[in-house]
Write an enzyme that holds these catalytic residues in place. Structure first.
Site, PDB file in Angstrom:
ATOM      1  N   LEU A   1       0.871  -1.172   0.000  1.00  0.00           N
ATOM      2  CA  LEU A   1       0.000   0.000   0.000  1.00  0.00           C
ATOM      3  C   LEU A   1       0.909   1.224   0.000  1.00  0.00           C
ATOM      4  CD1 LEU A   1      -2.749  -0.772   2.707  1.00  0.00           C
ATOM      5  CD2 LEU A   1      -3.034  -0.802   0.225  1.00  0.00           C
ATOM      6  N   ASP A   2       0.485   2.276  -0.692  1.00  0.00           N
ATOM      7  CA  ASP A   2       1.240   3.524  -0.638  1.00  0.00           C
ATOM      8  C   ASP A   2       1.333   3.988   0.818  1.00  0.00           C
ATOM      9  OD1 ASP A   2       1.286   3.459  -3.395  1.00  0.00           O
ATOM     10  OD2 ASP A   2      -0.385   4.874  -3.622  1.00  0.00           O
ATOM     11  N   ARG A   3       2.389   4.732   1.104  1.00  0.00           N
ATOM     12  CA  ARG A   3       2.590   5.213   2.479  1.00  0.00           C
ATOM     13  C   ARG A   3       1.378   6.002   2.982  1.00  0.00           C
ATOM     14  NH1 ARG A   3       7.725   8.958   4.550  1.00  0.00           N
ATOM     15  NH2 ARG A   3       7.149   8.965   6.746  1.00  0.00           N
TER      16      ARG A   3
END
Length: 315
Positions: free
Chosen positions: A143-145
């Site tokens: 997942l993106d940060r």
């Protein structure tokens, strides 16, 4: 790994647990701290051998394969964070599902999935610190940060292989909630637009729709309409970097408070209401359990900030 160990050729016999794994991914795990570019270089130059023969990076390992790993200096791995750190301890409260072979967490926004790029540690390093007895903890996907929500972690190689196969065959279902600018047209239910990833000199990754990019598909569904924005459910069919964010922008509806692809005017209006993070949340994950074959569905609740934003918009 000591310096003496780092300058010897290693021979590894592949057991059933690593069957089907690509040699490049196997080497990246074996040679922690070695740049990916160097791993590909030693494969390309024929320094890595399988059963005494040259191989390609996408070769899939078979039980009994004998792998020659050439001497490579391995950088000292970053030590794991202390399990006593508040940020690490807090992850115990984010476990949504756990058994002997896997776990699902509700990843907080702002926490990277792994360390690097100036970050001392991320989610996976924190979990390894919290679960020292689980020796094979690996991210199944990313997942993106800035994105929160369901993230799947395997505890065994066999589970990782099964879950990766489900990702490849597109049988794992992921649904995200996103707040986007404007009124999403209900008839826009499917976006297929190729995505091209660029890495800037700073190391920042930026993605754009480009005919030269990789095929990318996302389904969208309106969940709730507000006066000047829409809550949509997004289901990625492919798994490209920043896919939902760029497809939403491509449709003319950037996601709220997106630092890369957002609309500053729209974002500032929501920031005045207290939204200080990307409104993208992986709220539901469904997959086949690697051992039982039964469907597992896990849902992650929205955090307080996202919940409060929707409440304010509903007034």
């Amino acid at each position: 790994m000591s310096e003496n160990e780092s300058i010897k050729v290693r021979w590894v016999t592949i057991d059933a647990d690593y069957s089907g794994q690509r040699i490049d991914n196997f080497l990246l795990a074996q040679l922690k701290g070695v740049p990916k570019s160097l791993v590909y270089r030693i494969v390309r130059k024929g320094e890595v051998r399988i059963n005494k023969k040259r191989c390609k990076p996408d070769y899939k390992l078979q039980p009994g394969d004998l792998v020659r790993i050439p001497p490579v200096r391995v950088a000292e791995a970053n030590p794991l964070p202390s399990a006593k750190l508040d940020q690490v301890q807090a992850l115990n409260d984010q476990v949504l599902y756990e058994d002997d072979v896997l776990m699902v967490l509700n990843k907080p926004s702002g926490l990277a999935v792994h360390g690097g790029s100036g970050l001392q540690f991320g989610l996976i390093e924190s979990l390894r610190s919290l679960r020292p007895d689980a020796k094979q903890l690996e991210l199944v996907h990313r997942l993106d940060r800035e994105t929160s929500g369901c993230i799947l972690i395997s505890k065994r190689r066999s589970a990782l292989r099964s879950l990766h196969q489900q990702l490849r065959e597109k049988t794992m279902n992921k649904q995200y909630l996103a707040l986007v600018r404007g009124h999403w047209q209900p008839h826009v239910k499917f976006i297929a637009a190729p995505l091209l990833k660029n890495t800037l000199k700073s190391g920042e990754r930026v993605v754009r729709v480009d005919a030269a990019g990789k095929p990318s598909e996302t389904r969208f569904r309106v969940k709730q309409a507000f006066s000047d924005c829409t809550l949509v459910e997004a289901s990625p069919i492919t798994g490209r970097t920043h896919q939902i964010r760029v497809h939403a922008l491509h449709a003319g509806h950037p996601i709220a408070c997106d630092p890369k692809y957002g609309d500053q005017v729209f974002d500032s209006q929501l920031q005045q209401q207290g939204l200080n993070r990307l409104f993208l949340h992986a709220h539901r994950l469904s997959f086949e359990h690697p051992q039982t074959g039964k469907t597992v569905t896990v849902e992650a609740p929205l955090d307080d900030r996202l919940t409060a934003t929707l409440k304010n918009l509903s007034k």
